[in-house]
Design an enzyme around this catalytic site. Structure first.
Site, PDB file in Angstrom:
ATOM      1  N   LYS A 248      -4.133  10.512   5.607  1.00  0.00           N
ATOM      2  CA  LYS A 248      -3.771   9.769   6.811  1.00  0.00           C
ATOM      3  C   LYS A 248      -2.735  10.597   7.575  1.00  0.00           C
ATOM      4  CE  LYS A 248      -4.141   6.575   3.183  1.00  0.00           C
ATOM      5  NZ  LYS A 248      -5.550   6.473   3.061  1.00  0.00           N
TER       6      LYS A 248
ATOM      7  N   ASP B 218      16.253  12.070  -8.079  1.00  0.00           N
ATOM      8  CA  ASP B 218      17.688  12.334  -7.908  1.00  0.00           C
ATOM      9  C   ASP B 218      18.146  12.109  -6.468  1.00  0.00           C
ATOM     10  OD1 ASP B 218      18.038  12.844 -10.564  1.00  0.00           O
ATOM     11  OD2 ASP B 218      18.030  15.022 -10.383  1.00  0.00           O
TER      12      ASP B 218
ATOM     13  N   ASP C 260       0.603  16.472  20.036  1.00  0.00           N
ATOM     14  CA  ASP C 260       0.946  17.571  20.949  1.00  0.00           C
ATOM     15  C   ASP C 260       1.368  18.845  20.225  1.00  0.00           C
ATOM     16  OD1 ASP C 260       0.365  16.384  23.399  1.00  0.00           O
ATOM     17  OD2 ASP C 260       2.340  15.455  23.572  1.00  0.00           O
TER      18      ASP C 260
ATOM     19  N   HIS D 250       0.823  -1.215   0.000  1.00  0.00           N
ATOM     20  CA  HIS D 250       0.000   0.000   0.000  1.00  0.00           C
ATOM     21  C   HIS D 250       0.857   1.265   0.000  1.00  0.00           C
ATOM     22  CE1 HIS D 250      -3.323   2.569   1.929  1.00  0.00           C
ATOM     23  NE2 HIS D 250      -3.868   2.092   0.816  1.00  0.00           N
TER      24      HIS D 250
ATOM     25  N   HIS E  10      -9.367  10.849   2.375  1.00  0.00           N
ATOM     26  CA  HIS E  10      -8.386   9.820   2.062  1.00  0.00           C
ATOM     27  C   HIS E  10      -7.044  10.095   2.727  1.00  0.00           C
ATOM     28  CE1 HIS E  10      -5.936   7.072  -0.550  1.00  0.00           C
ATOM     29  NE2 HIS E  10      -7.030   6.355  -0.424  1.00  0.00           N
TER      30      HIS E  10
ATOM     31  N   LYS F 273       3.285   4.487  -0.900  1.00  0.00           N
ATOM     32  CA  LYS F 273       3.258   5.530  -1.915  1.00  0.00           C
ATOM     33  C   LYS F 273       4.465   6.440  -1.703  1.00  0.00           C
ATOM     34  CE  LYS F 273      -1.639   5.320  -1.081  1.00  0.00           C
ATOM     35  NZ  LYS F 273      -1.770   3.928  -0.725  1.00  0.00           N
TER      36      LYS F 273
END
Length: 526
Positions: free
Chosen positions: A420, A183, A425, A176, A418, A178
Site C-alpha cells: 500500500k 528500543d 509528485d 489492521h 499486497h 502493522k
C-alpha cells in the site's frame, strides 16, 4: 432499493432473535476490562546499542527521519529478526495477523529470546487470526517479560461465526495496523502481517509487499500510536479475556514444541536465506543506507472502531486527503484492494482534468485473493479510463519468473499485490497498511508514514516506471465495431507482447461471479 448492508443487518437481527428463542446468546458477552495496567514506550534509550547507532546516522541529518525500504520478504523478516536480537530495553509489536506457521513461530521465538535477556516485550494482536489459540497465547503471555493484549476480541463464550452475524458492524471492524518498534529507536511500518506468504516462505503464493525501516523523530510517533492502542479499553490482556493461567507443565510443553519445530527447520532453504542476508550484515555493521527527510506518522484513533463512520476526526484518511488532493503533477497509487466508489473516481478524475498524471496499480482478477473486492473495483474501471487515469493490474503469471516484480518478490507459483503505497509528485511517499477502499477508510484502523523525501519518492517512482510494463497489464478502453466500449489488457505472456480482451488468465465463471457481485451495492463493506 434495499442495500446489501441492510439485508445483512436485518438478517443479523433475525438470527439474533432466533438464537434468543433457542436459548443461545445472540451477543456473547466479554469480561470487564477493569483497570489494565497502563504502560508506555521507554524514552531513555539513547544509551542502547541501537540508540548509539541511530545517533551516528542522524549526526548529519538533525531533526530528520531516515527511511530504508524493505522491498522483499527475506529482508523484511531479517530486519525484524536482527532488531529483535539487538534489543536491550523494549520491543513493541502490533499486528492484524500473526499466523501459526514457520515465520510466525520464528517471530515468536525472537520475542521470547529477547524476553529471556530481560527485554520488555509488548505484543498487541487483533483477534481475527487467533481462533483456538488461546492456550498458546497465554503461554507466551506467561513469560515475566512478555505482555500480550488482544484488540477488539471475540467473546470466548460463544461461536465466532455467530458473533460475525449478530455483532455485524462491531466485531467486523478490525485493527489492521502493522508496526514493530525496538528500543524506541527503530521502527518498521508497512503492509506485512506476520505469516509465510508475506515473507517469501510460502511456495504457493507470494504477496508483493513493502515495509519501511525508519529512524529518527517518526519512531517516537510510532511509539505514541502504539501506546494509544495498548492502553485503550478495547485492548484486553490475555488473562482477562481468556481466564487462562497455564500450568508449569503446559508452559514447558509449549516451549518444547516450539523448540522442536524450529530445530527441524534449521536447515531449510528459508532459514538459510535469512542467515546469509546482506541486510543482516549491513544492520549489524551500521552501514544500512537511509533516505532522509521530514516524516509524519498518520494513524486512525482506536476510538474509530466503536464510533460512527462519519466521525472523520478519528480517521487517518482525513489527514491524508489534503496531501492527495494537493498533488500538482503526478500521483502513483499502489493498492491491492482498490474500491474508489463514485466519489473516489470523481476525485481522481478531477486531478486528471487539471493535468495530474494519475497512475494506479492494483490486483487483477487472477492475482487477487479477494474476488469480491475486485468486483467493487471492476465496475469503476471504464469511468476511470474515460477520465484519462492510467490503470495497471498485476500480471500474476510473472510470479513464476524471478526478478520480474515491481518489488523484487517473485518466484512463487502465484504473485498477489499486497503493498500500500502513494507517491506524490515524486516529492513524498506514504507507506503503510491503508488500502484505498471503504473498509480501510471507514471500518478498520490503519497506520502509515508520510515521508517527505525527494530521493526516496523519485527512486520509487522511477522503479515503478521501469518495471510496470513487465509486472502488470496496462488497461485501455477501445471502441468496438458496434460503437460499444470494451477494455483490453496489454502486457507480457511468455516474454512476448500480448493483448487480452477479457481479464487475463481467468475462466468464464470467474468473470461471471465478479460481474454478478458487482451488481450489488456492497462497496461500503469492501
Amino acid at each position: 432499493m434495499i442495500s446489501i448492508e441492510c439485508i445483512i443487518t436485518r438478517g443479523a437481527r433475525f438470527f439474533a432473535a432466533a438464537a434468543t428463542l433457542l436459548g443461545v446468546s445472540a451477543c456473547a458477552s466479554l469480561p470487564e476490562n477493569v483497570d489494565p495496567v497502563e504502560s508506555y514506550a521507554f524514552q531513555d534509550t539513547q544509551d542502547t546499542s541501537l540508540g548509539q547507532a541511530t545517533h551516528e546516522k542522524q549526526w548529519n541529518e538533525p531533526g530528520k527521519s531516515g527511511f530504508h525500504l524493505l522491498n522483499n520478504g527475506i529482508d523484511a523478516f531479517v530486519a525484524r529478526a536482527v532488531l529483535a536480537t539487538a534489543a536491550e530495553r523494549s520491543i513493541d509489536a502490533q499486528y492484524y495477523l500473526l499466523h501459526n506457521d514457520l515465520t510466525g513461530r520464528l517471530f515468536v521465538a525472537q520475542l521470547l529470546e529477547a524476553a529471556d535477556r530481560g527485554v520488555r516485550v509488548r505484543l498487541l494482536v487483533d483477534d481475527m487470526d487467533l481462533a483456538d489459540r488461546d492456550l498458546g497465547v497465554a503461554i507466551l503471555d506467561s513469560h515475566p517479560n512478555v505482555q500480550v493484549r488482544i484488540f477488539n476480541p471475540f467473546s470466548r463464550s460463544g461461536s465466532r461465526n455467530l458473533q460475525l452475524v449478530t455483532d455485524f458492524g462491531t466485531i467486523t471492524r478490525r485493527m489492521h495496523n502493522k508496526s514493530f518498534t525496538v528500543d524506541n529507536q527503530l521502527a518498521i511500518l508497512g503492509g506485512r502481517n506476520i505469516g509465510n506468504e508475506y515473507f517469501e516462505a510460502d511456495p504457493g503464493v507470494e504477496f508483493k509487499d513493502l515495509d519501511v525501516l525508519t529512524v529518527g523523530p517518526v519512531v517516537d510517533e510510532v511509539s505514541h500510536a502504539f501506546d494509544t492502542y495498548w492502553n485503550h479499553p478495547l485492548a484486553y490482556p490475555v488473562s482477562t479475556l481468556t481466564g487462562l493461567s497455564p500450568s508449569a507443565e503446559e508452559i514447558s510443553a509449549g516451549k518444547r514444541r516450539l523448540a522442536d519445530y524450529l530445530s527441524q527447520q534449521d536447515t531449510s532453504r528459508y532459514v538459510a536465506a535469512l542467515k546469509t542476508s546482506a541486510l543482516a550484515q549491513s544492520i549489524r555493521k551500521r552501514t544500512t543506507r537511509f533516505d532522509w527527510g521530514d516524516g509524519q506518522v498518520l494513524y486512525d484513533h482506536p476510538d474509530k472502531i466503536a464510533s460512527p463512520r462519519s466521525e472523520a476526526s478519528l480517521q487517518l484518511a482525513e489527514d491524508l486527503r489534503p496531501h492527495l488532493k494537493g498533488v500538482q503533477e503526478e500521483l502513483i497509487i499502489i493498492s491491492p484492494y482498490f474500491v474508489p466508489g463514485r466519489a473516489g473516481v470523481q476525485t481522481l478524475a478531477d486531478l486528471a482534468t487539471r493535468g495530474v498524471a494519475v497512475k494506479i496499480l492494483t490486483n487483477s482478477l487472477s492475482s487477487t485473493d479477494v474476488p469480491i473486492v475486485h468486483a467493487g473495483y471492476a465496475k469503476h474501471r471504464k469511468a476511470m479510463l474515460r477520465a484519462g487515469i492510467a490503470l495497471y493490474e498485476v500480471n500474476e503469471s510473472l510470479g513464476e519468473k524471478k526478478g520480474s516484480s515491481v518489488f523484487n518478490v517473485a518466484g512463487s507459483s502465484k504473485a498477489s499485490l499486497h503493498a500500500k503505497v502513494f507517491i506524490l509528485d515524486r516529492q513524498s511517499v506514504f507507506i503503510g497498511s491503508l488500502n484505498l477502499d471503504p473498509r480501510s477508510v471507514y471500518e478498520n484502523t490503519e497506520i502509515g508514514v508520510l515521508a517527505q523525501s525527494r530521493e526516496l519518492a523519485t527512486a520509487m517512482a522511477k522503479g515503478f516506471d521501469e518495471s510496470i510494463g513487465k509486472a502488470a497489464f496496462r488497461l485501455e478502453l477501445v471502441e468496438r465495431a458496434d460503437g460499444q466500449e470494451k477494455i483490453e489488457w496489454y502486457g507480457k505472456e511468455n516474454g512476448q507482447e500480448a493483448v487480452f480482451d477479457v481479464d487475463p488468465y481467468t475462466g468464464f465463471w470467474d468473470r461471471f461471479s465478479v460481474d454478478f457481485m458487482s451488481l450489488f451495492p456492497i462497496d461500503s463493506q469492501l
